[in-house]
Design an enzyme around this catalytic site. Structure first.
Site, PDB file in Angstrom:
ATOM      1  N   ARG A  51       0.867  -1.182   0.000  1.00  0.00           N
ATOM      2  CA  ARG A  51       0.000   0.000   0.000  1.00  0.00           C
ATOM      3  C   ARG A  51       0.902   1.230   0.000  1.00  0.00           C
ATOM      4  O   ARG A  51       2.117   1.117   0.082  1.00  0.00           O
ATOM      5  CB  ARG A  51      -1.033  -0.009   1.154  1.00  0.00           C
ATOM      6  CG  ARG A  51      -0.704  -0.739   2.410  1.00  0.00           C
ATOM      7  CD  ARG A  51       0.331  -0.112   3.256  1.00  0.00           C
ATOM      8  NE  ARG A  51       0.095   1.306   3.455  1.00  0.00           N
ATOM      9  CZ  ARG A  51       1.028   2.200   3.659  1.00  0.00           C
ATOM     10  NH1 ARG A  51       2.320   1.840   3.728  1.00  0.00           N
ATOM     11  NH2 ARG A  51       0.760   3.479   3.829  1.00  0.00           N
ATOM     12  N   GLY A  52       0.243   2.408  -0.078  1.00  0.00           N
ATOM     13  CA  GLY A  52       1.034   3.632  -0.243  1.00  0.00           C
ATOM     14  C   GLY A  52       1.145   3.892  -1.740  1.00  0.00           C
ATOM     15  O   GLY A  52       1.476   2.968  -2.510  1.00  0.00           O
ATOM     16  N   ALA A  53       0.882   5.138  -2.151  1.00  0.00           N
ATOM     17  CA  ALA A  53       0.746   5.427  -3.579  1.00  0.00           C
ATOM     18  C   ALA A  53       1.933   4.955  -4.440  1.00  0.00           C
ATOM     19  O   ALA A  53       1.737   4.211  -5.411  1.00  0.00           O
ATOM     20  CB  ALA A  53       0.477   6.920  -3.762  1.00  0.00           C
ATOM     21  N   ARG A  88      -7.339  -0.427  -6.858  1.00  0.00           N
ATOM     22  CA  ARG A  88      -7.610   0.611  -5.856  1.00  0.00           C
ATOM     23  C   ARG A  88      -7.814   1.927  -6.597  1.00  0.00           C
ATOM     24  O   ARG A  88      -7.032   2.245  -7.495  1.00  0.00           O
ATOM     25  CB  ARG A  88      -6.457   0.739  -4.828  1.00  0.00           C
ATOM     26  CG  ARG A  88      -6.493  -0.340  -3.755  1.00  0.00           C
ATOM     27  CD  ARG A  88      -5.582  -0.038  -2.592  1.00  0.00           C
ATOM     28  NE  ARG A  88      -6.153   0.903  -1.652  1.00  0.00           N
ATOM     29  CZ  ARG A  88      -5.453   1.469  -0.658  1.00  0.00           C
ATOM     30  NH1 ARG A  88      -4.169   1.182  -0.501  1.00  0.00           N
ATOM     31  NH2 ARG A  88      -6.036   2.310   0.183  1.00  0.00           N
ATOM     32  N   GLN A 199      -2.089   2.567  10.047  1.00  0.00           N
ATOM     33  CA  GLN A 199      -0.800   2.545   9.326  1.00  0.00           C
ATOM     34  C   GLN A 199       0.269   3.361  10.056  1.00  0.00           C
ATOM     35  O   GLN A 199       1.460   3.096   9.922  1.00  0.00           O
ATOM     36  CB  GLN A 199      -0.955   3.122   7.902  1.00  0.00           C
ATOM     37  CG  GLN A 199      -1.772   2.266   6.958  1.00  0.00           C
ATOM     38  CD  GLN A 199      -3.208   2.746   6.902  1.00  0.00           C
ATOM     39  OE1 GLN A 199      -3.771   3.148   7.914  1.00  0.00           O
ATOM     40  NE2 GLN A 199      -3.817   2.680   5.753  1.00  0.00           N
ATOM     41  N   ASP A 240      -1.840  10.799  -2.135  1.00  0.00           N
ATOM     42  CA  ASP A 240      -2.168   9.766  -3.122  1.00  0.00           C
ATOM     43  C   ASP A 240      -2.505  10.362  -4.478  1.00  0.00           C
ATOM     44  O   ASP A 240      -2.473   9.676  -5.494  1.00  0.00           O
ATOM     45  CB  ASP A 240      -3.337   8.915  -2.636  1.00  0.00           C
ATOM     46  CG  ASP A 240      -2.851   7.948  -1.579  1.00  0.00           C
ATOM     47  OD1 ASP A 240      -2.596   8.384  -0.451  1.00  0.00           O
ATOM     48  OD2 ASP A 240      -2.693   6.751  -1.907  1.00  0.00           O
ATOM     49  N   LYS A 251      -4.678  10.257   3.056  1.00  0.00           N
ATOM     50  CA  LYS A 251      -5.394   9.413   4.026  1.00  0.00           C
ATOM     51  C   LYS A 251      -6.409  10.212   4.839  1.00  0.00           C
ATOM     52  O   LYS A 251      -6.116  11.330   5.273  1.00  0.00           O
ATOM     53  CB  LYS A 251      -4.344   8.752   4.938  1.00  0.00           C
ATOM     54  CG  LYS A 251      -4.861   7.828   5.988  1.00  0.00           C
ATOM     55  CD  LYS A 251      -5.759   6.743   5.472  1.00  0.00           C
ATOM     56  CE  LYS A 251      -5.148   5.881   4.388  1.00  0.00           C
ATOM     57  NZ  LYS A 251      -6.125   5.020   3.681  1.00  0.00           N
TER      58      LYS A 251
HETATM   59  O1  MRU Z   1      -4.473   3.422   2.252  1.00  0.00           O
HETATM   60  P1  MRU Z   1      -2.972   3.539   2.189  1.00  0.00           P
HETATM   61  O2  MRU Z   1      -2.276   2.969   3.359  1.00  0.00           O
HETATM   62  O3  MRU Z   1      -2.445   3.045   0.866  1.00  0.00           O
HETATM   63  O4  MRU Z   1      -2.745   5.117   2.207  1.00  0.00           O
HETATM   64  C1  MRU Z   1      -1.453   5.626   2.168  1.00  0.00           C
HETATM   65  C2  MRU Z   1      -1.412   7.090   2.314  1.00  0.00           C
HETATM   66  O5  MRU Z   1      -2.404   7.755   2.487  1.00  0.00           O
HETATM   67  C3  MRU Z   1      -0.073   7.742   2.164  1.00  0.00           C
HETATM   68  O6  MRU Z   1      -0.018   8.920   2.897  1.00  0.00           O
HETATM   69  C4  MRU Z   1       0.131   8.088   0.692  1.00  0.00           C
HETATM   70  O7  MRU Z   1      -0.033   6.967  -0.127  1.00  0.00           O
HETATM   71  C5  MRU Z   1       1.441   8.695   0.427  1.00  0.00           C
HETATM   72  S1  MRU Z   1       2.655   7.435   0.337  1.00  0.00           S
HETATM   73  C6  MRU Z   1       4.183   7.955   0.240  1.00  0.00           C
END
Ligand code: MRU
Length: 356
Positions: A51-53, A88, A199, A240, A251
């Protein structure tokens, strides 16, 4: 970055399989999982093993390579690309990476597809690592400035996990923090727990601990009072999807932190690689906001007395719950965007200057 002293990236290709760190098991179990097919990659993104963009983008790129390894028929690759994009909805890096792979593979002959796909997926990941490192070098200047004035520990608040686990390495929001720590600047991080999936607590605090960076987990509602008390010098979060006008989708709960920061004159920075910029959508209302299962709210997972991961219900069993995963922070609450090319205002002029 390090886990138990050993250097890792979050994703790599080895012996015909893609390897990832299963983030649904952290911080209690460190498990390296193998993805053998495009469907494995799609599932890993959906259930948030990755996860994470930026990491979702990297996994989608390797997902296309896995598809090519299974069957290099153009129709199969096209269907795989569509399914990956749908896995996603909010992080734009996913579509960005799949589109880049599709463009690279267009018109390539059958035998060459796999090696070109693997090279491009690695290139996307290597590039993300470099961009995140540069975000750190650029963001370090802001932390240094605060430290030079304050001559004491810089307290930084972050939300969710925009750490190295959310990228290929370094992280976005955490990269300036890692760079400051390596330079000997004393930093302390307020880590928002980040309900419902935690997270912040499960991943950000874990990775900061592994790098020996002082941090304290706080409930998501605590940031406001800490800012009122002057105990937060700056906020840094990830994103994201960043619109060309500087609005930032991140988030759920990020917006409330930005409001509190604005009210208390605390600088609120967003760190991002350019792969997170959506140059097409003009109005934040058009950003697809992911709504996840209400079970992520009503149940919580932890480790029991026998060291087993256990999930328990914490809500009245007749209650309904709603789980929106992201919100949008308007550009007017963002002090600056820390990118691989430099720091810009959160505005179309600022972004255009950096990315012509
Ligand atoms: O739902 P997630 O855990 O994928 O969300 C992640 C976030 O919101 C991060 O802040 C975002 O992806 C930036 S990652 C460097």
């Amino acid at each position: 970055m390090r886990i138990e002293g050993k250097e890792y990236r979050t994703i790599w290709f080895d012996n015909n399989v893609v390897k990832i760190i299963d983030q649904t098991k952290l911080p209690h179990q460190f498990i390296i999982k193998e993805l053998k097919s495009v469907n494995d990659a799609i599932n890993a993104i959906k259930v948030m093993e990755v996860r994470g963009a930026p990491l979702i983008g990297g996994t989608a790129a390797y997902g296309i390579a896995l598809a090519a390894q299974e069957n290099n028929d153009p129709e199969f690759l096209k269907k795989s690309a569509e399914k990956l994009i749908q896995s996603r909805p909010t992080a734009i890096n996913l579509k960005w990476a799949v589109d880049r792979m599709t463009k690279k593979l267009a018109g390539i002959n059958g035998d060459q597809i796999l090696s070109i796909a693997l090279n491009e997926a690695k290139e996307i990941c290597d590039e993300d690592e470099k961009f995140c490192e540069n975000i750190g070098i650029n963001g370090l200047k802001i932390i240094e400035e605060i430290y030079n004035k304050k001559k004491d520990t810089v307290n930084i608040l972050t939300h969710c996990n925009a750490g190295w686990l959310a990228t290929i390495n370094w992280g976005t929001a955490t990269s300036p923090i890692y760079h400051a720590h390596k330079k000997g600047i004393p930093v302390h991080v307020w880590v928002d727990e980040t309900r419902p999936r935690n997270q912040g607590a499960n991943l950000t605090s874990y990775e900061l601990n592994e790098e020996e960076i002082p941090n304290t987990i706080i409930a998501d509602n605590t940031g406001g009072i800490l800012m009122q008390r002057g105990e937060v010098d700056m906020c840094i979060v990830g994103t994201d999807r960043t619109l060309s006008n500087g609005d930032v989708c991140n988030k759920i709960g990020t917006y409330l932190k930005a409001l509190a920061a604005h009210d208390n004159n605390v600088p609120f920075y967003v760190a991002l690689p350019s792969s997170t910029i959506d140059w097409n959508i003009k109005d934040a209302k058009d950003i697809p906001i992911e709504e996840r299962s209400s079970e992520e709210l009503s149940h919580i997972e932890g480790i029991d007395e026998n060291n087993k991961i256990k999930k328990v219900l914490i809500y009245p069993n007749k209650s309904k719950a709603m789980n929106l995963a992201f919100d949008v922070t308007p550009a007017k609450y963002v002090t600056g965007l820390i990118t691989e090319k430099g720091i810009s205002d959160a505005s179309s002029e600022g972004l255009k200057k950096l990315f012509k």
